[in-house]
Scaffold this motif. Structure first.
Motif, mmCIF file in Angstrom:
data_model
loop_
_atom_site.group_PDB
_atom_site.id
_atom_site.type_symbol
_atom_site.label_atom_id
_atom_site.label_comp_id
_atom_site.label_asym_id
_atom_site.label_seq_id
_atom_site.Cartn_x
_atom_site.Cartn_y
_atom_site.Cartn_z
ATOM 1 N N LEU A 51 -123.897 -60.400 -0.103
ATOM 2 C CA LEU A 51 -125.425 -60.205 -0.102
ATOM 3 C C LEU A 51 -125.414 -59.435 1.577
ATOM 4 N N GLY A 52 -124.682 -59.927 2.634
ATOM 5 C CA GLY A 52 -124.717 -59.301 3.802
ATOM 6 C C GLY A 52 -124.064 -57.835 3.938
ATOM 7 N N LEU A 53 -123.175 -57.835 3.177
ATOM 8 C CA LEU A 53 -122.299 -56.352 2.988
ATOM 9 C C LEU A 53 -123.341 -55.367 2.261
ATOM 10 N N TRP A 54 -124.052 -56.036 1.139
ATOM 11 C CA TRP A 54 -124.880 -55.091 0.544
ATOM 12 C C TRP A 54 -126.246 -54.663 1.465
ATOM 13 N N ASP A 55 -126.725 -55.770 2.023
ATOM 14 C CA ASP A 55 -127.741 -55.293 3.156
ATOM 15 C C ASP A 55 -127.166 -54.158 4.283
ATOM 16 N N MET A 56 -125.978 -54.256 4.633
ATOM 17 C CA MET A 56 -125.439 -53.616 5.399
ATOM 18 C C MET A 56 -125.530 -52.072 4.886
ATOM 19 N N THR A 282 -123.496 -48.756 9.715
ATOM 20 C CA THR A 282 -122.414 -47.542 9.136
ATOM 21 C C THR A 282 -121.129 -47.953 9.897
ATOM 22 N N LEU A 283 -121.141 -48.158 11.234
ATOM 23 C CA LEU A 283 -119.629 -48.350 11.898
ATOM 24 C C LEU A 283 -119.100 -49.714 11.208
ATOM 25 N N ALA A 284 -119.880 -50.591 11.103
ATOM 26 C CA ALA A 284 -119.342 -52.028 10.421
ATOM 27 C C ALA A 284 -118.673 -51.914 9.314
ATOM 28 N N LEU A 285 -119.483 -51.167 8.442
ATOM 29 C CA LEU A 285 -119.031 -50.845 6.923
ATOM 30 C C LEU A 285 -117.742 -50.247 7.116
ATOM 31 N N LEU A 286 -117.610 -48.978 7.697
ATOM 32 C CA LEU A 286 -116.301 -48.125 7.871
ATOM 33 C C LEU A 286 -115.223 -49.177 8.332
ATOM 34 N N LEU A 287 -115.624 -50.097 9.275
ATOM 35 C CA LEU A 287 -114.495 -50.938 9.429
ATOM 36 C C LEU A 287 -113.894 -51.603 8.639
ATOM 37 N N VAL A 288 -115.134 -52.433 7.955
ATOM 38 C CA VAL A 288 -114.866 -53.389 6.676
ATOM 39 C C VAL A 288 -113.830 -52.602 5.664
ATOM 40 N N GLY B 117 -120.318 -61.180 10.605
ATOM 41 C CA GLY B 117 -121.526 -61.774 11.376
ATOM 42 C C GLY B 117 -122.606 -61.004 11.481
ATOM 43 N N ILE B 118 -122.335 -59.725 11.277
ATOM 44 C CA ILE B 118 -123.625 -58.722 11.197
ATOM 45 C C ILE B 118 -124.445 -58.970 9.959
ATOM 46 N N GLY B 119 -123.640 -59.092 8.780
ATOM 47 C CA GLY B 119 -124.214 -59.103 7.523
ATOM 48 C C GLY B 119 -124.990 -60.362 7.159
ATOM 49 N N LEU B 120 -124.343 -61.390 7.618
ATOM 50 C CA LEU B 120 -125.123 -62.930 7.816
ATOM 51 C C LEU B 120 -126.286 -62.951 8.576
ATOM 52 N N MET B 121 -126.211 -61.919 9.679
ATOM 53 C CA MET B 121 -127.504 -62.033 10.632
ATOM 54 C C MET B 121 -128.582 -61.362 9.882
#
Lengths: 313, 266
Positions: A51-56, A282-288, B117-121
């Motif tokens: 869910l968190g990834l989806w939100d990102m 965006t940056l976090a998703l690219l890192l993922v 962490g960011i996703g859960l936040m």
């Protein structure tokens, strides 16, 4: 004579009642679904992450409206465009990538002899000592370890004071790239050793004796026998060290002092300094994506190896 | 044998360098916590316990420690049943799509911590849960869950399926079989996993940093915030708490299941 049912201990009757309830709620015909039922809590828990990834992902398509400081309502690829074109992000990304490569190589160079001695030693006491020396820093956490390095390497730290005693002017040992890499190697060593150890345990010692009795010296035995056989362990360990150091936050933040940011620090700054959630996402998703591709490629080529959970084949 | 000496010297050179690297920060923090001075200097200005007295009186550090302990307890309490059930299911049954399930359950490892962490936040923020401790505990359970599952599956490999059949054959209903045969067989794994989960949650820094606010900082975050300003010996004293907890965890692990299990090849 068989005692009456009421004389059974309470716990038996309790257990019978629970069994009856379980059988009523979950009849035997459902038994094919039992493993799924057991997996369900874990699936739900990890689902939070999804869910968190989806939100990102959703956030990454929204740009920051500089007038209202709110994310825009319409979607665009502007953040991705910025991520690939802005020089700052390129600098940070290449610093992290090169850094994690160097850290991986150095860590494996130190982890292999440590693991080898730990696995091969005949002394149980020595093995235990090496294991404890490994687990203690692993269990202490990054912040405390980085704090220890600050005390040792700081401008008034132990190393500089010791140098001062012999008349050497203080050297700046902290807040530079080598300090961050050094801290990361120290942080990664336990992971690497613990992932190499099972692979080395699996190599029969007779193989080495055989190579020796055929005339190979120990260097050639290592190069032609031990290292090739330990390859799965090296791949697993290298992969873990590489991804963990590529994405680390605490060591670059503490030992780099803000001047040596890695990707994770840049992401944090986007969220908490510039408050540009879309850019940070965006940056976090690219890192993922980079991390998952690295893991995926290695799994596809070499199998899940040491990380595998589940039925032993 | 020829060359044995050079082999030993080379190997031990690396091992000693690694030992120094691994232990130096811990030893230095321990040493610094006993300093009598107001600054951390080398050589130390004599021994005293005054910084321990100082942290005993510092409510912010003490509260931060208890918050970390609560987070770690919640994390462990969630992950024991979740990870045990999932681990047994993966080890014992031929689950359909097992490979897919494994990849899914390894997500907390493949997704970098900053991403998790960011996703859960973001989702905890959307649900209005930020500013409390229990979501931090749940977050720690999510990001470290593969450790718990791994520990249980590793010890379930030693579970002989015939034992469960024997129990059933003796008339034990499924739930009794599970509790009296299956669970005891994987207990070493549960203990290992639970200890790992507790320690990792107690030390968890990045996810804590993202999920807490100024009122509920956990101890690693508190230390991080303090070392960015000035380095005083009271931080060394409170860090010794972490060292002590780590030492206890290692002793427990060694006593209950033996540290050697980490060397076993599957």
């Amino acid at each position: 004579m068989r005692p009456s049912r009421t004389s059974y201990p309470l716990s038996w009757r309790l257990m019978d009642a629970v069994e009856a309830v379980a059988a009523a709620v979950w009849p035997r015909s459902f038994s094919a679904a039992v493993p799924w039922l057991m997996l369900m809590p874990a699936v739900v828990l990890v689902g939070l992450l999804v869910l968190g990834l989806w939100d990102m992902a959703d956030g990454s398509f929204r740009t920051l409206d500089t007038a209202t400081f709110l994310p825009s309502d319409d979607y665009s690829l502007a953040n991705y465009d910025r991520a690939f074109t802005e020089k700052l992000f390129f600098t940070v990304a290449s610093r992290s990538l090169i850094g994690s490569l160097i850290v991986t190589v150095i860590t494996l160079v130190f982890a292999f002899p440590y693991s080898y001695v730990m696995v091969r030693t005949r002394s149980a006491a020595l093995r235990k000592f090496l294991l404890i020396a490994l687990f203690l820093p692993f269990f202490i956490g990054q912040v405390v370890r980085a704090y220890g390095w600050l005390i040792i390497l700081g401008s008034q730290g132990m190393v500089n004071e010791a140098l001062g005693l012999v008349g050497v002017a203080p050297i700046r040992l902290l807040y530079n790239y080598p300090a961050v890499l050094f801290g990361l190697v120290q942080y990664m060593l336990p992971f690497a050793v613990l992932m190499l150890a099972p692979a080395l345990t699996a190599i029969p010692e007779e193989m080495e004796s055989a190579a020796g009795s055929l005339g190979a010296n120990w260097v050639r035995t290592f190069i032609h026998v031990v290292l090739p056989l330990a390859k799965p362990g090296f791949i697993g360990a290298g992969l873990v060290v590489m991804t963990l150091s590529l994405t680390d936050f605490a060591i670059p933040a503490i030992l780099g002092g803000g001047s040596q940011d890695f990707i994770a620090n840049a992401i944090y700054d986007q969220f908490f300094r510039t408050s540009d959630q879309g850019m940070g996402a965006t940056l976090a998703l690219l890192l993922v994506a980079v991390g998952s591709i690295m893991v995926g490629v290695v799994f596809a080529l070499f199998g899940a190896g040491t990380l595998a959970m589940g039925r032993s084949k | 044998m020829k060359g044995d000496r050079s082999k030993a010297v080379t190997l031990w050179g690396f091992v000693i360098a690694a030992l120094v690297m691994l232990s130096a920060p811990t030893l230095v923090v321990l040493g610094a916590s006993f300093t009598a001075g107001n600054m951390i200097t080398f050589p130390p200005e004599g021994l005293s316990l005054k910084w321990y007295a100082a942290i005993a009186g510092a409510t912010d550090l003490r509260d931060a420690f208890f918050r970390s302990a609560i987070v770690a307890t919640i994390c462990t309490a969630i992950s024991i049943p979740t990870g045990t059930l999932a681990g047994i299911a993966l080890a014992k049954y031929r689950v359909r799509f097992a490979a897919g399930v494994q990849i899914y359950l390894l997500l907390p490892f493949t997704v970098p911590l900053i991403g998790s962490g960011i996703g859960l936040m973001l989702i905890f923020g959307k649900w209005g849960l930020l500013g409390q401790l229990w979501p931090v505990g749940i977050a720690c359970a999510v990001i470290n869950l593969p450790f718990m599952i791994w520990a249980v599956t590793a010890s379930a490999a030693g579970l002989d399926p015939d034992l469960e059949l024997a129990a059933a054959n003796c008339g034990a209903p499924p739930l009794s079989t599970f509790l009296a045969v299956t669970v005891p067989a994987v207990t070493p794994g549960i203990i290992t996993g639970a200890l790992l989960m507790f320690i990792l949650a107690l030390n968890e820094f990045l996810v804590s940093l993202l999920l807490v606010d100024a009122r509920i900082v956990t101890l690693p975050v508190q230390i991080y915030n303090s070392i960015r300003s000035i380095i005083t010996p009271d931080l060394a004293a409170i860090s010794v708490v972490f060292i002590a907890v780590a030492a206890i965890a290692i002793a427990l692990l060694d006593w209950l299941v033996g540290l050697d299990i980490f060397l076993k090849s599957k």
